[in-house]
Design a protein around this motif. Structure first.
Motif, mmCIF file in Angstrom:
data_model
loop_
_atom_site.group_PDB
_atom_site.id
_atom_site.type_symbol
_atom_site.label_atom_id
_atom_site.label_comp_id
_atom_site.label_asym_id
_atom_site.label_seq_id
_atom_site.Cartn_x
_atom_site.Cartn_y
_atom_site.Cartn_z
ATOM 1 N N PHE A 54 0.461 8.686 -2.031
ATOM 2 C CA PHE A 54 0.899 9.247 -2.687
ATOM 3 C C PHE A 54 0.469 10.918 -2.170
ATOM 4 O O PHE A 54 -0.698 10.711 -1.774
ATOM 5 C CB PHE A 54 0.565 9.164 -4.233
ATOM 6 C CG PHE A 54 0.318 8.027 -5.165
ATOM 7 C CD1 PHE A 54 0.134 6.961 -5.053
ATOM 8 C CD2 PHE A 54 1.715 8.117 -5.495
ATOM 9 C CE1 PHE A 54 1.203 5.856 -5.525
ATOM 10 C CE2 PHE A 54 2.424 6.943 -6.566
ATOM 11 C CZ PHE A 54 1.748 6.510 -6.600
ATOM 12 N N TYR A 69 -5.382 1.301 -8.088
ATOM 13 C CA TYR A 69 -5.691 3.056 -7.627
ATOM 14 C C TYR A 69 -6.369 4.219 -8.024
ATOM 15 O O TYR A 69 -6.971 3.778 -9.600
ATOM 16 C CB TYR A 69 -4.554 3.160 -8.317
ATOM 17 C CG TYR A 69 -3.207 3.389 -6.433
ATOM 18 C CD1 TYR A 69 -2.589 1.462 -6.524
ATOM 19 C CD2 TYR A 69 -2.210 4.108 -5.938
ATOM 20 C CE1 TYR A 69 -1.523 1.458 -6.042
ATOM 21 C CE2 TYR A 69 -1.687 3.253 -5.223
ATOM 22 C CZ TYR A 69 -1.167 2.231 -5.188
ATOM 23 O OH TYR A 69 -0.267 1.921 -4.398
ATOM 24 N N PRO A 94 -2.728 9.605 -6.918
ATOM 25 C CA PRO A 94 -3.611 8.603 -6.856
ATOM 26 C C PRO A 94 -3.652 8.173 -5.539
ATOM 27 O O PRO A 94 -2.539 7.960 -4.140
ATOM 28 C CB PRO A 94 -2.338 7.379 -7.743
ATOM 29 C CG PRO A 94 -1.093 8.414 -8.331
ATOM 30 C CD PRO A 94 -1.476 9.549 -7.264
ATOM 31 N N PHE A 112 -4.615 4.191 -2.908
ATOM 32 C CA PHE A 112 -4.729 3.108 -3.162
ATOM 33 C C PHE A 112 -5.877 2.255 -2.964
ATOM 34 O O PHE A 112 -7.656 3.326 -1.905
ATOM 35 C CB PHE A 112 -3.729 2.522 -1.905
ATOM 36 C CG PHE A 112 -4.269 0.683 -1.494
ATOM 37 C CD1 PHE A 112 -4.810 -0.169 -1.144
ATOM 38 C CD2 PHE A 112 -2.537 -0.060 -3.003
ATOM 39 C CE1 PHE A 112 -4.520 -0.726 -0.490
ATOM 40 C CE2 PHE A 112 -2.684 -1.472 -2.448
ATOM 41 C CZ PHE A 112 -3.389 -1.885 -1.444
ATOM 42 N N GLN A 118 -4.933 -4.258 -3.522
ATOM 43 C CA GLN A 118 -4.225 -5.003 -3.457
ATOM 44 C C GLN A 118 -4.506 -6.436 -3.976
ATOM 45 O O GLN A 118 -5.240 -7.426 -2.956
ATOM 46 C CB GLN A 118 -2.619 -5.168 -3.054
ATOM 47 C CG GLN A 118 -1.635 -5.843 -3.613
ATOM 48 C CD GLN A 118 -0.758 -5.729 -2.829
ATOM 49 O OE1 GLN A 118 -0.544 -6.070 -2.016
ATOM 50 N NE2 GLN A 118 1.140 -5.259 -3.497
ATOM 51 N N GLN A 124 -4.732 -6.191 0.893
ATOM 52 C CA GLN A 124 -5.036 -5.475 1.519
ATOM 53 C C GLN A 124 -5.926 -4.502 0.638
ATOM 54 O O GLN A 124 -5.641 -4.182 -0.450
ATOM 55 C CB GLN A 124 -3.681 -4.324 1.665
ATOM 56 C CG GLN A 124 -3.769 -3.284 2.517
ATOM 57 C CD GLN A 124 -2.476 -3.321 2.679
ATOM 58 O OE1 GLN A 124 -1.093 -3.277 2.703
ATOM 59 N NE2 GLN A 124 -1.474 -2.094 3.534
ATOM 60 N N ARG A 125 -6.714 -3.553 1.415
ATOM 61 C CA ARG A 125 -7.633 -2.558 0.719
ATOM 62 C C ARG A 125 -7.727 -1.319 1.663
ATOM 63 O O ARG A 125 -7.220 -0.557 2.450
ATOM 64 C CB ARG A 125 -9.325 -2.986 1.022
ATOM 65 C CG ARG A 125 -10.557 -2.036 0.110
ATOM 66 C CD ARG A 125 -11.782 -3.270 0.461
ATOM 67 N NE ARG A 125 -12.669 -2.172 0.600
ATOM 68 C CZ ARG A 125 -13.385 -2.720 -0.914
ATOM 69 N NH1 ARG A 125 -12.850 -4.054 -1.468
ATOM 70 N NH2 ARG A 125 -14.275 -2.244 -1.543
ATOM 71 N N GLY A 126 -7.607 -0.555 0.557
ATOM 72 C CA GLY A 126 -7.636 1.373 1.056
ATOM 73 C C GLY A 126 -9.197 1.225 1.695
ATOM 74 O O GLY A 126 -9.969 0.885 1.516
ATOM 75 N N LYS A 177 0.859 -1.260 0.046
ATOM 76 C CA LYS A 177 -0.135 0.005 -0.143
ATOM 77 C C LYS A 177 0.534 1.221 -0.003
ATOM 78 O O LYS A 177 1.635 1.579 1.087
ATOM 79 C CB LYS A 177 -1.001 -0.406 1.328
ATOM 80 C CG LYS A 177 -2.163 1.123 1.346
ATOM 81 C CD LYS A 177 -2.662 1.229 2.718
ATOM 82 C CE LYS A 177 -3.703 1.875 2.688
ATOM 83 N NZ LYS A 177 -4.168 3.112 3.820
ATOM 84 N N VAL A 178 1.214 2.177 -0.920
ATOM 85 C CA VAL A 178 1.956 2.934 -1.282
ATOM 86 C C VAL A 178 0.760 4.064 -1.001
ATOM 87 O O VAL A 178 -0.241 4.335 -2.027
ATOM 88 C CB VAL A 178 2.632 3.087 -2.255
ATOM 89 C CG1 VAL A 178 3.271 4.215 -2.878
ATOM 90 C CG2 VAL A 178 3.245 1.937 -2.755
ATOM 91 N N LEU A 206 -5.687 3.160 -12.300
ATOM 92 C CA LEU A 206 -4.582 2.743 -12.523
ATOM 93 C C LEU A 206 -4.418 1.770 -12.224
ATOM 94 O O LEU A 206 -4.385 1.564 -11.350
ATOM 95 C CB LEU A 206 -3.691 3.939 -12.358
ATOM 96 C CG LEU A 206 -3.433 5.408 -12.304
ATOM 97 C CD1 LEU A 206 -2.586 6.390 -11.708
ATOM 98 C CD2 LEU A 206 -2.588 5.661 -14.233
ATOM 99 N N GLN A 253 -7.341 7.377 -9.275
ATOM 100 C CA GLN A 253 -6.507 8.876 -9.244
ATOM 101 C C GLN A 253 -7.384 9.773 -9.469
ATOM 102 O O GLN A 253 -7.915 10.571 -11.085
ATOM 103 C CB GLN A 253 -5.292 8.762 -10.234
ATOM 104 C CG GLN A 253 -4.704 10.930 -10.659
ATOM 105 C CD GLN A 253 -3.150 10.527 -11.470
ATOM 106 O OE1 GLN A 253 -2.841 9.407 -12.248
ATOM 107 N NE2 GLN A 253 -2.298 11.124 -10.444
#
Lengths: 112, 114
Positions: A102, B35, B43, B45, B48, B56-58, A99-100, B90, B37
């Protein structure tokens, strides 16, 4: 919440000069910091990263500096070229899966 | 060697509709992240996928869901579209979920919700 943010939304630089793009972060638990370049109509492109236990890392024409005391990150581009014109993002990673996070981005304009 | 490819490149939907976006990772990569944006933003998240599971989740609602196939390609589904879902989506791939942070991004799918 935790965030990664940039000081300046737009930076104009004369071709051949050095560019410095700054970034502030708030998550002291970040393990890595990464710089991405995004050209118009394209996805972000990895430039360089730095681990949290380092304070400087150099690549080809680029240098990243990390100051953990003030939670500040910078990207220096030497001899800026027109092809460097893009939006630059700093990002951080704090472990686990990829998890990046930005920041908002700085637009670099190179003046010929 | 093909990089990350995404389809479609552009699409227009209306509120309440559903959309499916597709991603093929770079050759040799088995991990895919998505992602969102928004215009003028960095971007964000979404989630994944690795080994066909969401790892993993945002901070995105359940309207956003995904899938990874045995060939590592992935889909992002968004249900009940809202105007605020208009964005560039993305896809990023990497050669392993903990292999490093050099994510390779596709050029994105531009979604417009009217």
């Amino acid at each position: 919440g935790e965030s990664v943010g940039l000081h300046l939304p737009t930076l104009s630089v004369q071709e051949g000069d050095n560019s410095i793009i700054n970034c502030a972060y708030s998550n002291s638990a970040s393990d890595y910091f990464i710089w991405y370049k995004q050209e118009s109509g394209k996805g972000p492109q990895f430039i360089i990263d730095i681990r949290s236990n380092m304070d400087k890392r150099q690549g080809q024409r680029v240098t990243v500096l990390l100051n953990k005391t003030v939670k500040h990150l910078s990207l220096q581009i030497a001899a800026t070229q027109p092809g460097d014109s893009a939006v630059y993002f700093c990002a951080d990673y704090s472990g686990g899966y990829q998890k990046v996070t930005f920041g908002t981005g700085t637009k670099l304009q190179v003046i010929p | 060697d093909a990089g990350v490819t995404q389809s479609p490149t552009h699409l227009i939907k209306t509120r309440g509709q559903q959309v499916t976006l597709r991603c093929s990772p770079k050759s040799g990569h088995d991990t895919v992240s998505w992602y969102q944006q928004a215009l003028g933003q960095g971007p964000q998240f979404i989630f994944q996928y690795y080994e066909e599971e969401e790892r993993q989740r945002g901070n995105f609602p359940d309207r956003f869901s995904g899938h990874q196939f045995p060939n590592y390609s992935s889909e992002l589904n968004v249900n009940a579209l809202l105007l605020g879902d208009s964005a560039l989506y993305l896809c990023a791939s990497s050669p392993g979920v903990l292999a490093g942070l050099e994510l390779f991004f596709g050029e994105g799918s531009r979604l417009t919700v009217l």
